[in-house]
Motif scaffolding. Structure first.
Motif, PDB file in Angstrom:
ATOM      1  N   TYR A  39       0.835  -1.204   0.000  1.00 42.03           N
ATOM      2  CA  TYR A  39       0.000   0.000   0.000  1.00 42.03           C
ATOM      3  C   TYR A  39       0.869   1.252   0.000  1.00 42.03           C
ATOM      4  O   TYR A  39       0.631   2.199  -0.752  1.00 42.03           O
ATOM      5  N   PHE A  40       1.891   1.257   0.859  1.00 37.87           N
ATOM      6  CA  PHE A  40       2.762   2.419   0.947  1.00 37.87           C
ATOM      7  C   PHE A  40       3.502   2.664  -0.360  1.00 37.87           C
ATOM      8  O   PHE A  40       3.682   3.813  -0.770  1.00 37.87           O
ATOM      9  N   GLU A  41       3.922   1.611  -1.038  1.00 33.87           N
ATOM     10  CA  GLU A  41       4.614   1.776  -2.319  1.00 33.87           C
ATOM     11  C   GLU A  41       3.697   2.436  -3.351  1.00 33.87           C
ATOM     12  O   GLU A  41       4.123   3.317  -4.094  1.00 33.87           O
ATOM     13  N   LEU A  42       2.447   2.033  -3.418  1.00 32.75           N
ATOM     14  CA  LEU A  42       1.498   2.689  -4.330  1.00 32.75           C
ATOM     15  C   LEU A  42       1.320   4.155  -3.956  1.00 32.75           C
ATOM     16  O   LEU A  42       1.299   5.029  -4.820  1.00 32.75           O
ATOM     17  N   TYR A  43       1.189   4.428  -2.660  1.00 32.96           N
ATOM     18  CA  TYR A  43       1.050   5.803  -2.175  1.00 32.96           C
ATOM     19  C   TYR A  43       2.280   6.632  -2.566  1.00 32.96           C
ATOM     20  O   TYR A  43       2.167   7.756  -3.031  1.00 32.96           O
ATOM     21  N   ARG A  44       3.446   6.039  -2.374  1.00 31.22           N
ATOM     22  CA  ARG A  44       4.701   6.736  -2.666  1.00 31.22           C
ATOM     23  C   ARG A  44       4.819   7.104  -4.146  1.00 31.22           C
ATOM     24  O   ARG A  44       5.369   8.146  -4.500  1.00 31.22           O
ATOM     25  N   TYR A  45       4.277   6.274  -5.015  1.00 28.61           N
ATOM     26  CA  TYR A  45       4.332   6.550  -6.451  1.00 28.61           C
ATOM     27  C   TYR A  45       3.157   7.375  -6.950  1.00 28.61           C
ATOM     28  O   TYR A  45       2.968   7.550  -8.144  1.00 28.61           O
ATOM     29  N   GLY A  46       2.344   7.874  -6.027  1.00 24.98           N
ATOM     30  CA  GLY A  46       1.303   8.825  -6.404  1.00 24.98           C
ATOM     31  C   GLY A  46      -0.062   8.234  -6.692  1.00 24.98           C
ATOM     32  O   GLY A  46      -0.872   8.849  -7.378  1.00 24.98           O
ATOM     33  N   TYR A  47      -0.347   7.060  -6.157  1.00 29.83           N
ATOM     34  CA  TYR A  47      -1.650   6.438  -6.381  1.00 29.83           C
ATOM     35  C   TYR A  47      -2.520   6.540  -5.138  1.00 29.83           C
ATOM     36  O   TYR A  47      -2.028   6.499  -4.015  1.00 29.83           O
ATOM     37  N   ASN A  48      -3.817   6.647  -5.354  1.00 29.08           N
ATOM     38  CA  ASN A  48      -4.800   6.589  -4.278  1.00 29.08           C
ATOM     39  C   ASN A  48      -5.546   5.271  -4.395  1.00 29.08           C
ATOM     40  O   ASN A  48      -5.837   4.814  -5.496  1.00 29.08           O
ATOM     41  N   LEU A  49      -5.881   4.684  -3.269  1.00 32.03           N
ATOM     42  CA  LEU A  49      -6.670   3.464  -3.251  1.00 32.03           C
ATOM     43  C   LEU A  49      -7.987   3.746  -2.555  1.00 32.03           C
ATOM     44  O   LEU A  49      -8.024   4.451  -1.550  1.00 32.03           O
ATOM     45  N   HIS A  50      -9.044   3.194  -3.107  1.00 32.72           N
ATOM     46  CA  HIS A  50     -10.369   3.366  -2.514  1.00 32.72           C
ATOM     47  C   HIS A  50     -11.092   2.029  -2.571  1.00 32.72           C
ATOM     48  O   HIS A  50     -11.231   1.438  -3.638  1.00 32.72           O
ATOM     49  N   TRP A  51     -11.521   1.549  -1.397  1.00 26.92           N
ATOM     50  CA  TRP A  51     -12.241   0.291  -1.324  1.00 26.92           C
ATOM     51  C   TRP A  51     -13.734   0.546  -1.267  1.00 26.92           C
ATOM     52  O   TRP A  51     -14.197   1.446  -0.584  1.00 26.92           O
ATOM     53  N   GLN A  53     -17.463  -2.119  -1.217  1.00 26.00           N
ATOM     54  CA  GLN A  53     -17.792  -3.419  -0.628  1.00 26.00           C
ATOM     55  C   GLN A  53     -17.147  -4.584  -1.397  1.00 26.00           C
ATOM     56  O   GLN A  53     -16.719  -5.562  -0.799  1.00 26.00           O
ATOM     57  N   SER A  54     -17.052  -4.467  -2.703  1.00 24.26           N
ATOM     58  CA  SER A  54     -16.539  -5.603  -3.470  1.00 24.26           C
ATOM     59  C   SER A  54     -15.453  -5.241  -4.479  1.00 24.26           C
ATOM     60  O   SER A  54     -15.012  -6.106  -5.220  1.00 24.26           O
ATOM     61  N   LYS A  55     -15.028  -3.974  -4.513  1.00 27.38           N
ATOM     62  CA  LYS A  55     -14.051  -3.552  -5.520  1.00 27.38           C
ATOM     63  C   LYS A  55     -12.983  -2.662  -4.908  1.00 27.38           C
ATOM     64  O   LYS A  55     -13.209  -1.965  -3.933  1.00 27.38           O
ATOM     65  N   LEU A  56     -11.823  -2.695  -5.538  1.00 32.30           N
ATOM     66  CA  LEU A  56     -10.717  -1.820  -5.174  1.00 32.30           C
ATOM     67  C   LEU A  56     -10.429  -0.927  -6.368  1.00 32.30           C
ATOM     68  O   LEU A  56     -10.211  -1.419  -7.469  1.00 32.30           O
ATOM     69  N   PHE A  57     -10.451   0.365  -6.151  1.00 33.18           N
ATOM     70  CA  PHE A  57     -10.152   1.339  -7.211  1.00 33.18           C
ATOM     71  C   PHE A  57      -8.793   1.957  -6.935  1.00 33.18           C
ATOM     72  O   PHE A  57      -8.509   2.396  -5.827  1.00 33.18           O
ATOM     73  N   ILE A  58      -7.950   1.976  -7.965  1.00 31.28           N
ATOM     74  CA  ILE A  58      -6.624   2.576  -7.855  1.00 31.28           C
ATOM     75  C   ILE A  58      -6.544   3.694  -8.887  1.00 31.28           C
ATOM     76  O   ILE A  58      -6.791   3.475 -10.063  1.00 31.28           O
ATOM     77  N   GLY A  59      -6.234   4.902  -8.431  1.00 29.47           N
ATOM     78  CA  GLY A  59      -6.162   6.058  -9.326  1.00 29.47           C
ATOM     79  C   GLY A  59      -4.964   6.936  -8.996  1.00 29.47           C
ATOM     80  O   GLY A  59      -4.392   6.854  -7.920  1.00 29.47           O
ATOM     81  N   ARG A  60      -4.592   7.774  -9.937  1.00 30.00           N
ATOM     82  CA  ARG A  60      -3.490   8.708  -9.724  1.00 30.00           C
ATOM     83  C   ARG A  60      -3.959   9.899  -8.915  1.00 30.00           C
ATOM     84  O   ARG A  60      -5.077  10.370  -9.075  1.00 30.00           O
ATOM     85  N   ARG A  61      -3.062  10.416  -8.066  1.00 31.12           N
ATOM     86  CA  ARG A  61      -3.359  11.625  -7.314  1.00 31.12           C
ATOM     87  C   ARG A  61      -3.138  12.817  -8.196  1.00 31.12           C
ATOM     88  O   ARG A  61      -2.425  12.852  -9.118  1.00 31.12           O
TER      89      ARG A  61
END
Length: 61
Positions: A39-51, A53-61
């Protein structure tokens, strides 16, 4: 201190990053694999994660 204010705000707004930085405080888990590292590695590279109920969304900040 002003130089770090944005970093502190960013950490305060993302509990998972704060948990990652506190990982050494969790007694008995220090020898275990750090499950928050990916999780921290994604954050460090500028991504946001949003959960949802059944999906994980990964997007750029």
């Amino acid at each position: 201190m002003e130089l770090l204010s944005e970093a502190y705000y960013s950490i305060a707004c993302d509990y998972w990053v704060a948990y990652y930085l506190q990982w050494p405080r969790y007694h008995g888990l220090q020898e275990a694999e750090d499950c928050l590292y990916p999780y921290f590695e994604l954050y460090r590279y500028g991504y946001n994660l949003h959960w949802t109920q059944s999906k994980l969304f990964i997007g750029r900040r």
